[in-house]
Design a protein around this motif. Structure first.
Motif, short mmCIF file in Angstrom:
data_model
loop_
_atom_site.label_atom_id
_atom_site.label_comp_id
_atom_site.label_asym_id
_atom_site.label_seq_id
_atom_site.Cartn_x
_atom_site.Cartn_y
_atom_site.Cartn_z
N THR A 187 0.72 -1.09 0.51
CA THR A 187 -0.27 0.16 0.46
C THR A 187 1.18 1.29 0.41
N ARG B 34 -0.46 5.41 11.42
CA ARG B 34 0.98 4.78 12.00
C ARG B 34 0.92 3.39 12.68
N SER B 35 0.25 2.44 11.15
CA SER B 35 0.15 1.39 11.42
C SER B 35 1.62 0.99 10.88
N HIS C 35 -2.26 10.43 14.31
CA HIS C 35 -2.88 9.48 14.98
C HIS C 35 -3.64 9.40 15.67
N SER C 36 -4.32 8.58 16.06
CA SER C 36 -5.76 9.22 17.23
C SER C 36 -5.40 9.39 18.59
N ALA D 254 -4.23 7.73 6.29
CA ALA D 254 -4.84 6.05 6.32
C ALA D 254 -4.81 5.54 8.11
N ALA D 255 -6.35 6.41 8.16
CA ALA D 255 -6.73 6.21 9.10
C ALA D 255 -8.30 5.45 9.49
N GLY D 256 -8.25 4.62 8.31
CA GLY D 256 -10.10 3.88 8.59
C GLY D 256 -11.21 4.68 8.88
N ARG D 257 -11.52 6.10 8.68
CA ARG D 257 -12.16 6.75 8.97
C ARG D 257 -12.79 7.36 8.22
N VAL E 99 -5.91 6.78 1.32
CA VAL E 99 -5.40 5.37 1.23
C VAL E 99 -6.47 4.87 2.62
N ILE F 221 -10.35 2.76 3.82
CA ILE F 221 -11.25 2.14 2.58
C ILE F 221 -12.02 1.92 4.10
N THR G 36 -2.64 -1.42 -5.30
CA THR G 36 -2.10 -2.21 -3.87
C THR G 36 -1.53 -3.57 -4.52
P1 NAD Z 1 -4.93 0.71 11.47
O1 NAD Z 1 -6.58 0.56 12.01
O2 NAD Z 1 -3.94 -0.62 11.23
O3 NAD Z 1 -4.77 1.40 12.08
C1 NAD Z 1 -5.13 3.44 11.48
C2 NAD Z 1 -4.41 4.00 12.41
O4 NAD Z 1 -4.93 5.20 12.59
C3 NAD Z 1 -3.06 4.17 13.56
O5 NAD Z 1 -2.40 4.83 13.59
C4 NAD Z 1 -4.78 5.02 14.08
O6 NAD Z 1 -4.10 5.92 15.80
C5 NAD Z 1 -4.83 6.18 12.95
N1 NAD Z 1 -6.15 7.34 14.04
C6 NAD Z 1 -7.18 6.43 13.89
N2 NAD Z 1 -8.42 7.28 13.94
C7 NAD Z 1 -7.99 8.54 13.78
C8 NAD Z 1 -8.13 9.61 13.07
N3 NAD Z 1 -9.30 10.12 14.71
N4 NAD Z 1 -7.13 11.09 13.61
C9 NAD Z 1 -5.93 10.18 13.82
N5 NAD Z 1 -5.66 9.10 13.76
C10 NAD Z 1 -6.28 8.14 13.74
O7 NAD Z 1 -5.21 0.74 9.43
P2 NAD Z 1 -4.44 0.31 8.50
O8 NAD Z 1 -4.95 -1.21 8.30
O9 NAD Z 1 -3.64 1.47 8.86
O10 NAD Z 1 -5.46 0.99 7.26
C11 NAD Z 1 -5.86 1.83 7.56
C12 NAD Z 1 -6.91 2.92 6.36
O11 NAD Z 1 -6.06 1.95 5.35
C13 NAD Z 1 -8.06 1.81 6.75
O12 NAD Z 1 -8.96 2.17 5.96
C14 NAD Z 1 -7.92 0.13 5.72
O13 NAD Z 1 -8.80 -0.53 4.76
C15 NAD Z 1 -7.31 0.93 4.47
N6 NAD Z 1 -6.48 0.25 3.48
C16 NAD Z 1 -6.35 0.12 2.65
C17 NAD Z 1 -5.32 0.14 1.69
C18 NAD Z 1 -5.32 -0.20 0.28
O14 NAD Z 1 -4.40 -0.40 -0.74
N7 NAD Z 1 -6.29 1.19 -0.01
C19 NAD Z 1 -4.27 -1.25 2.46
C20 NAD Z 1 -4.81 -1.20 3.07
C21 NAD Z 1 -5.20 -0.48 4.01
#
Ligand code: NAD
Length: 283
Positions: free
Chosen positions: A140, A165-166, A188-189, A207-210, A228, A230, A264
Motif C-alpha cells: 500500500t 501510524r500502522s 494518529h488517534s 490512512a486512518a480508516g475513518r 488510503v 477504505i 495496491t
Molecule cells: P489501522 O487500524 O491499523 O491503523 C489506523 C491508524 O489510524 C492508527 O495509527 C490510528 O492511530 C489512526 N487513527 C485512527 N483514528 C484516527 C483519528 N481520528 N485521527 C487521527 N488518526 C487516527 O489501519 P491500517 O491497516 O493502517 O489501514 C488504514 C486504512 O487504510 C483503513 O481504512 C484500511 O482499510 C485502509 N487500507 C487501504 C489499503 C488500500 O489498498 N487502499 C490497504 C490497506 C489498508
C-alpha cells in the motif's frame, strides 16, 4: 483540480509486469508461483486472497491458495511456510492477515524467507526499509508512491502529513516519504488538533480508516490529497477524505474507489517480478 486515477497507474504497471513474466517463462522455462496462505475463515481475507489470485493469474503468474483450518497448530503452519520457502518455483509468499488470535502473527511472518516476503512485513524487510537498503516494501505505501511518481508529483522539501501510524501503512509510508526528502509528520488517534497540522501540509496522506475524517477546511489550497482509507458506509465504499468537499480545495486528489486500492495489488505482483529478476542475476 487533478484527479489522480489509480486505474491508469495500475494499467501502466500491469503492462510491464505482463511483459516481464512472459520473458521469464520464455527465457528460463519456469512457472513462477505466488503462494497465498489463508488461515481460518475471516471473510475479508478470503475475498482478498481470491481477488489476488485472479489478478495474479491475469498477468500470467501461477497463484495458489493454501487454505488452513483456524485450529491448525503453529508447528504445522511453520512447516507449510518452510516448504514454500524451499520451493524454488515459489517467488512470493503472502500470509493473509489477520491470523486467528491464538497466533503470534509477527513470529509466523518472520518465518517467511525475506527474499519471498512480497508484502514486506518481516522484521528483516522492515529494517531494510528503515536503513534505506533494498528489500520488499509493503504494497500500500508503494502504491501511494507509484501514484505520485506516475503523475510527477515530487515530495522533495514538501510538508507531508500522514494520518495513521500502522505497521502496514503509516509507518512504512513515512520512511518512503523521508527517502524522497519530504518533511514528514505522522498523526494518529492521540494527535491534538489534526486540523491545524493538516492545514500546513503540501501533501496529506490519510490512512486512518475513518470515513469523512479529512474535510475541505483542513486542506491548504492546491495541496495533494492521497486517500488510503477504505470504509463501508451505507453499503458504499468511501475513503477517509470527504471527497466532494476536499476536491474544492485540493490541487490533486485520489478517489475511493479507483485510487490507491486499484494500485495496491499490482505492487505485490511487481514485488514478485522483482524477486524473479533478483534470482536471475544470481544464477
Ligand atoms: P489501522 O487500524 O491499523 O491503523 C489506523 C491508524 O489510524 C492508527 O495509527 C490510528 O492511530 C489512526 N487513527 C485512527 N483514528 C484516527 C483519528 N481520528 N485521527 C487521527 N488518526 C487516527 O489501519 P491500517 O491497516 O493502517 O489501514 C488504514 C486504512 O487504510 C483503513 O481504512 C484500511 O482499510 C485502509 N487500507 C487501504 C489499503 C488500500 O489498498 N487502499 C490497504 C490497506 C489498508
Amino acid at each position: 483540480m487533478q484527479l489522480l486515477n489509480g486505474k491508469d497507474v495500475a494499467a501502466f504497471h500491469r503492462q510491464r509486469i505482463v511483459q516481464q513474466i512472459q520473458e521469464v517463462r520464455e527465457k528460463r522455462g519456469i512457472e513462477p508461483e505466488l503462494s497465498i496462505v489463508v488461515v481460518g475463515d475471516d471473510a475479508p481475507s478470503a475475498m482478498y486472497a481470491a481477488s489476488m489470485q485472479k489478478t495474479a493469474r491475469s498477468v500470467g503468474l501461477k497463484a495458489a491458495i493454501y487454505r488452513q483450518e483456524a485450529n491448525i497448530g503453529e508447528a504445522d503452519l511453520l512447516a507449510l511456510i518452510d516448504r514454500l520457502n524451499d520451493d524454488v518455483s515459489v517467488f512470493g509468499i503472502l500470509l493473509m492477515m489477520p491470523l486467528p488470535e491464538s497466533f503470534d502473527s509477527q513470529r509466523i511472518i518472520n518465518r517467511i524467507d525475506p527474499s519471498k516476503d512480497v508484502d514486506g512485513l518481516t522484521d528483516a524487510n522492515i529494517a531494510r526499509l528503515c536503513t534505506g537498503r533494498p528489500g520488499f516494501v509493503p504494497c500500500t505505501p508503494r502504491a501511494v508512491m507509484a501514484i505520485l511518481d506516475y503523475y510527477h508529483l515530487s515530495l522533495s522539501g514538501k510538508e507531508v502529513v500522514i494520518i495513521g501510524r500502522s505497521t502496514v501503512v503509516g509507518k512504512p509510508l513515512s520512511q518512503l516519504c523521508l527517502q524522497q526528502n519530504a518533511t514528514v509528520t505522522v498523526c494518529h488517534s492521540r494527535t491534538k488538533d489534526l486540523k491545524a497540522v493538516c492545514q500546513r501540509a503540501d501533501v496529506i496522506m490519510a490512512a486512518a480508516g475513518r470515513a469523512g475524517l479529512v474535510t475541505g477546511d483542513m486542506i491548504k489550497p492546491g495541496a495533494v490529497v492521497i486517500d488510503v482509507g477504505i470504509n463501508r458506509v451505507e453499503g458504499k465504499t468511501v475513503g477517509d477524505v470527504a471527497f466532494e468537499d476536499a476536491a474544492l480545495f485540493a490541487g490533486s486528489i485520489t478517489p475511493v474507489p479507483g485510487g490507491v486500492g486499484a494500485v495496491t495489488t499490482m505492487m505485490i505482483l511487481e514485488n514478485v517480478v522483482c524477486g524473479i529478476a533478483r534470482t536471475e542475476t544470481i544464477s
